[in-house]
Design an enzyme around this catalytic site. Structure first.
Site, PDB file in Angstrom:
ATOM      1  N   GLY A 166       0.740  -1.243   0.008  1.00  9.98           N
ATOM      2  CA  GLY A 166      -0.082   0.151   0.125  1.00  9.98           C
ATOM      3  C   GLY A 166       0.992   1.302   0.175  1.00  9.98           C
ATOM      4  N   TYR A 167       1.889   1.193   0.718  1.00  9.71           N
ATOM      5  CA  TYR A 167       2.832   2.506   0.971  1.00  9.71           C
ATOM      6  C   TYR A 167       3.518   2.659  -0.563  1.00  9.71           C
ATOM      7  CZ  TYR A 167       6.271   5.649   2.922  1.00  9.71           C
ATOM      8  OH  TYR A 167       7.272   6.511   3.135  1.00  9.71           O
ATOM      9  N   THR A 168       3.932   1.480  -1.010  1.00 10.58           N
ATOM     10  CA  THR A 168       4.694   1.724  -2.198  1.00 10.58           C
ATOM     11  C   THR A 168       3.809   2.291  -3.478  1.00 10.58           C
ATOM     12  OG1 THR A 168       6.225  -0.048  -1.519  1.00 10.58           O
ATOM     13  CG2 THR A 168       5.980   0.560  -3.798  1.00 10.58           C
TER      14      THR A 168
END
Length: 262
Positions: A166-168
């Site tokens: 999700g962060y990437t």
């Protein structure tokens, strides 16, 4: 044009932000706090936004007011779309010369077990909030014909990472959003750029720095040989907000001690 005659005047003319108002999201700690303090040192008044930002004393208020600048606290839960919309409307009603989209979050789980809730939460906080604030504040900047927007990207805007899908995804999208807005708004006098921090010694990386195996592996990869301080990121943000960067549009500036060059 007045030509600076001393080193101090030369620096002031290139990096000074006197008379401007800067919004910094995620201003209560870490990189955001360092950015707020650095922009205040350059002469900007600061509107600091964070979840649960104290209306009274706070580290952000202390840092900004110590530089003789005004500090305005605003609280917002960036995962709450109604609160973000209200914040955007509030900021659009003010004169905002600089917008720093720094507030963010991360959820660490392997991709095979990364929940929809975690994925959506991270994208709402990291990406959707940056877009909504940029859209609404950007309109007012375009009307005036000037403004600076700096997003916080990441090394994972360029790399895949592990256990942070999700962060990437959000940080890769921040890089794309930065370029998309720059393409549309550069001719209107609005600079949109991003910084991509490397490994920074903040509360978010405390566990990594305490893990001797992971910490050594990280340091062995960084040509500079040490973790960044939050002020290192803040200095790059100041540059992108300053007159010295007036012809820079759509750049994603790594501040990583050489990590990506390795």
């Amino acid at each position: 044009m007045t030509v600076a005659t001393t080193p101090a005047e030369f620096t002031h003319s290139l990096l000074g932000l006197e008379g401007s108002t800067a919004v910094v999201t995620g201003a209560s700690q870490g990189i955001g706090l360092a950015i707020a303090e650095t922009l205040a040192k350059a002469g900007a008044d600061v509107i600091g936004v964070s979840y649960g930002m104290a209306s009274g004393e706070s580290d952000a208020r202390t840092a900004v007011e110590a530089q003789g600048r005004a500090f305005t606290p605003l609280s917002c839960d960036f995962s709450d779309r109604e609160q973000v919309s209200a914040l955007a409307a509030d900021l659009a009603s003010r004169r905002v010369d600089i917008l720093i989209n720094n507030g963010g979050t991360i959820r660490r789980t392997p991709a095979a077990t990364h929940s929809d809730e975690d994925f959506d939460h991270v994208l709402d906080v990291n990406l959707r909030t940056a877009f909504v604030l940029s859209r609404e504040v950007g309109k007012t900047m375009l009307e005036r014909g000037s403004g600076k927007i700096v997003n916080t990207a990441s090394m994972l805007s360029f790399q895949g990472g592990i256990n942070v899908p999700g962060y990437t995804s959000s940080k890769s999208a921040i890089a794309g959003l930065t370029k998309a807005l720059a393409n549309e708004w550069a001719a209107g006098g609005v600079n949109v750029n991003a910084v991509a921090p490397g490994y920074v010694a903040t509360a978010n990386t405390h566990d990594l720095r305490q893990d001797p195996v992971r910490s050594k592996a990280i340091l062995d990869r960084i040509p500079a040989g040490h973790w960044a301080d939050a002020s290192d990121i803040a200095g790059a943000v100041l540059f992108l907000c300053s007159p010295a960067a007036s012809y820079i549009h759509g750049a994603i500036l790594p501040v990583d001690g050489g990590w990506l060059a390795r």
